[in-house]
Scaffold this active site. Sequence first.
Site, PDB file in Angstrom:
ATOM      1  N   TYR A  54       0.848  -1.201   0.000  1.00 14.95           N
ATOM      2  CA  TYR A  54       0.000   0.000   0.000  1.00 14.95           C
ATOM      3  C   TYR A  54       0.870   1.233   0.000  1.00 14.95           C
ATOM      4  O   TYR A  54       1.794   1.329   0.807  1.00 14.95           O
ATOM      5  CB  TYR A  54      -0.923   0.014   1.222  1.00 14.95           C
ATOM      6  CG  TYR A  54      -2.357  -0.067   0.782  1.00 14.95           C
ATOM      7  CD1 TYR A  54      -2.968   1.059   0.220  1.00 14.95           C
ATOM      8  CD2 TYR A  54      -3.067  -1.257   0.837  1.00 14.95           C
ATOM      9  CE1 TYR A  54      -4.266   0.974  -0.252  1.00 14.95           C
ATOM     10  CE2 TYR A  54      -4.356  -1.333   0.362  1.00 14.95           C
ATOM     11  CZ  TYR A  54      -4.954  -0.210  -0.180  1.00 14.95           C
ATOM     12  OH  TYR A  54      -6.229  -0.285  -0.663  1.00 14.95           O
ATOM     13  N   GLU A  56      -0.454   4.876  -0.563  1.00 16.15           N
ATOM     14  CA  GLU A  56      -1.224   6.104  -0.785  1.00 16.15           C
ATOM     15  C   GLU A  56      -0.317   7.315  -0.632  1.00 16.15           C
ATOM     16  O   GLU A  56       0.447   7.412   0.332  1.00 16.15           O
ATOM     17  CB  GLU A  56      -2.373   6.194   0.216  1.00 16.15           C
ATOM     18  CG  GLU A  56      -3.533   5.289  -0.155  1.00 16.15           C
ATOM     19  CD  GLU A  56      -4.514   5.112   0.987  1.00 16.15           C
ATOM     20  OE1 GLU A  56      -4.050   4.889   2.121  1.00 16.15           O
ATOM     21  OE2 GLU A  56      -5.725   5.185   0.736  1.00 16.15           O
ATOM     22  N   ASP A 200      -6.487  13.398 -25.133  1.00 19.42           N
ATOM     23  CA  ASP A 200      -6.603  12.003 -24.684  1.00 19.42           C
ATOM     24  C   ASP A 200      -6.040  11.125 -25.799  1.00 19.42           C
ATOM     25  O   ASP A 200      -6.720  10.834 -26.780  1.00 19.42           O
ATOM     26  CB  ASP A 200      -8.069  11.680 -24.399  1.00 19.42           C
ATOM     27  CG  ASP A 200      -8.287  10.236 -23.961  1.00 19.42           C
ATOM     28  OD1 ASP A 200      -7.364   9.415 -24.121  1.00 19.42           O
ATOM     29  OD2 ASP A 200      -9.394   9.943 -23.456  1.00 19.42           O
ATOM     30  N   THR A 226      -4.116   5.847 -21.817  1.00 22.77           N
ATOM     31  CA  THR A 226      -4.056   4.497 -21.275  1.00 22.77           C
ATOM     32  C   THR A 226      -2.664   3.953 -21.616  1.00 22.77           C
ATOM     33  O   THR A 226      -1.987   4.465 -22.511  1.00 22.77           O
ATOM     34  CB  THR A 226      -5.117   3.587 -21.916  1.00 22.77           C
ATOM     35  OG1 THR A 226      -5.027   3.727 -23.344  1.00 22.77           O
ATOM     36  CG2 THR A 226      -6.508   3.962 -21.467  1.00 22.77           C
ATOM     37  N   LYS A 229      -2.842   0.107 -24.750  1.00 22.76           N
ATOM     38  CA  LYS A 229      -3.263   0.031 -26.159  1.00 22.76           C
ATOM     39  C   LYS A 229      -2.010   0.011 -27.043  1.00 22.76           C
ATOM     40  O   LYS A 229      -1.192  -0.879 -26.858  1.00 22.76           O
ATOM     41  CB  LYS A 229      -4.248   1.162 -26.446  1.00 22.76           C
ATOM     42  CG  LYS A 229      -5.518   1.007 -25.591  1.00 22.76           C
ATOM     43  CD  LYS A 229      -6.549   2.093 -25.782  1.00 22.76           C
ATOM     44  CE  LYS A 229      -7.716   1.894 -24.816  1.00 22.76           C
ATOM     45  NZ  LYS A 229      -8.675   3.011 -24.862  1.00 22.76           N
ATOM     46  N   ARG A 235      -2.424  -2.915 -18.241  1.00 14.52           N
ATOM     47  CA  ARG A 235      -3.686  -2.205 -18.052  1.00 14.52           C
ATOM     48  C   ARG A 235      -3.446  -1.046 -17.105  1.00 14.52           C
ATOM     49  O   ARG A 235      -3.094  -1.256 -15.941  1.00 14.52           O
ATOM     50  CB  ARG A 235      -4.648  -3.198 -17.393  1.00 14.52           C
ATOM     51  CG  ARG A 235      -6.055  -2.976 -17.701  1.00 14.52           C
ATOM     52  CD  ARG A 235      -6.328  -3.578 -19.037  1.00 14.52           C
ATOM     53  NE  ARG A 235      -7.609  -3.125 -19.505  1.00 14.52           N
ATOM     54  CZ  ARG A 235      -8.199  -3.606 -20.584  1.00 14.52           C
ATOM     55  NH1 ARG A 235      -7.629  -4.572 -21.284  1.00 14.52           N
ATOM     56  NH2 ARG A 235      -9.356  -3.147 -20.949  1.00 14.52           N
TER      57      ARG A 235
HETATM   58  C1  LIG Z   1      -9.668   3.409 -24.041  1.00 12.87           C
HETATM   59  C2  LIG Z   1      -9.938   4.857 -23.911  1.00 12.87           C
HETATM   60  C3  LIG Z   1     -10.286   5.424 -22.680  1.00 12.87           C
HETATM   61  C4  LIG Z   1     -10.646   4.629 -21.444  1.00 12.87           C
HETATM   62  O1  LIG Z   1      -9.768   3.725 -21.021  1.00 12.87           O
HETATM   63  P1  LIG Z   1     -10.227   2.548 -20.005  1.00 12.87           P
HETATM   64  O2  LIG Z   1      -8.912   2.062 -19.551  1.00 12.87           O
HETATM   65  O3  LIG Z   1     -11.010   1.587 -20.820  1.00 12.87           O
HETATM   66  O4  LIG Z   1     -11.026   3.167 -18.923  1.00 12.87           O
HETATM   67  C5  LIG Z   1     -10.437   6.801 -22.613  1.00 12.87           C
HETATM   68  N1  LIG Z   1     -10.265   7.568 -23.693  1.00 12.87           N
HETATM   69  C6  LIG Z   1      -9.948   7.055 -24.911  1.00 12.87           C
HETATM   70  C7  LIG Z   1      -9.771   7.968 -26.067  1.00 12.87           C
HETATM   71  C8  LIG Z   1      -9.788   5.687 -25.053  1.00 12.87           C
HETATM   72  O5  LIG Z   1      -9.499   5.184 -26.254  1.00 12.87           O
END
Ligand SMILES: *Cc1c(COP(=O)(O)O)cnc(C)c1O
Length: 422
Positions: A54, A56, A200, A226, A229, A235
């Site tokens: 932990y 925090e 994003d 993220t 991807k 993750r």
């Molecule tokens: C995948 C994605 C998210 C969210 O990601 P999670 O890990 O699934 O919550 C947010 N914004 C964009 C543009 C994404 O492609």
Amino acid sequence: MTYLPALKDTDPEIRDLIIAEEKREWDKIRLIPSENYASTAVLEASGSVLTNKYSEGYPGKRYYEGQQITDIVETLAIERAKKLFGVEHANVQPYSGSPANMAVYHAVLEPGDAIMGLALPHGGHLTHGWKVNFSGKLYRSVPYELDPQTERLNFDKIREQALQVRPKVIIAGYTAYPRTIEWEKFREICDEVGAFFHADTSHITGLIVGGVHPNPFPIADTGITTTHKSLRGPRGAMILCKAQFAEKVDKAIMPGLQGGPHNHTTAAIAVALKEATTPEFKAYAKQIVANAKALADQLLTHGFRLVSGGTDNHLILFEVQKSKGIGGREAAKALDAAGIVTNCNTVPFDPNPPFKPSGVRIGTPAITSRGMKEPEMRKLGDWMSEVIEHADDAKVLARIAGEVRELCQSFPCPGIDPKHWA
Ligand SMILES: *Cc1c(COP(=O)(O)O)cnc(C)c1O
């Protein structure tokens, strides 16, 4: 030697399921553009004892003792992220992309503030202000849309809308947009209307660090990505922002939204960031785009209608309802039966509802991780066309599934070793 020996003892049911998933990922052509194959190194860090701790707070400022190791791990991840993206501040604690966006809004907005993101059916994300999501309920969301003719961003229209709405933040970065994003145009509009610019890059972060898509982080106020991807990490997610937002962003994550960070994920993010600096990763990113273009070209020769006419990045969105006489969901199901895993998706101005969309979304990050190249893309385009022309013919689908499996045996998946299954 036995593979996963402790699980074999403790929970053979789960062990069997993990191995079954390894086989599925090995034997199929995985085209969901948000998925990938994490490396063995990333999986090792992700499965480590760092999950036990932990912590925090932030490095040097924790609530609990015993942070001799976790402080170093998190600092490494932060420093690598800052360097790779050329950004002043990085927070590597968000549990995933959605909570990362939530934290940024929490940092820069008050409930009821106006926000502008791309509408979900046009390729925006749920967390960019869609009505059923917290972001559409907590804030006054006025989504922008794509141009009906070009199916691309129309900056004159976005500017006009922004001048009217006067949003506090404009969000750019998408889940189903096959074209390069001109970040500087968003910056100009944000400056003109006095909005924060939030980028994003979740889908395209691997392309950005590989040098095949422009990087928004020198000019965006805040951003998230993220890590699982095209970046090919575990993750998770990161917030990247200018120094002036650092304190607010960190407070928004903890104590604003989350408790303890997932240290095993932080370590695996650090590993992925290190892998992303290698020449191999640059070549990987370049090949993702080359593969997407080759696959797009092959689909065009088979008469598919591609949204915006093609692709600049890792992703292709194509229409099937009007052009092929089959629903997006039915097409995706037939493709899956033939060993080609995709997802159905709305197309811009889709006449059908989101659970019955007209299109299919595909992408090349995962198959490029296996070393597939242009010749495999041409074959894949041919298979996809045959599947969609014969979606009701179980024999055709089974035959193609066999051919796909055969091809896959020559393209090893990072993180998976078939010798383990013996
Ligand atoms: C995948 C994605 C998210 C969210 O990601 P999670 O890990 O699934 O919550 C947010 N914004 C964009 C543009 C994404 O492609």
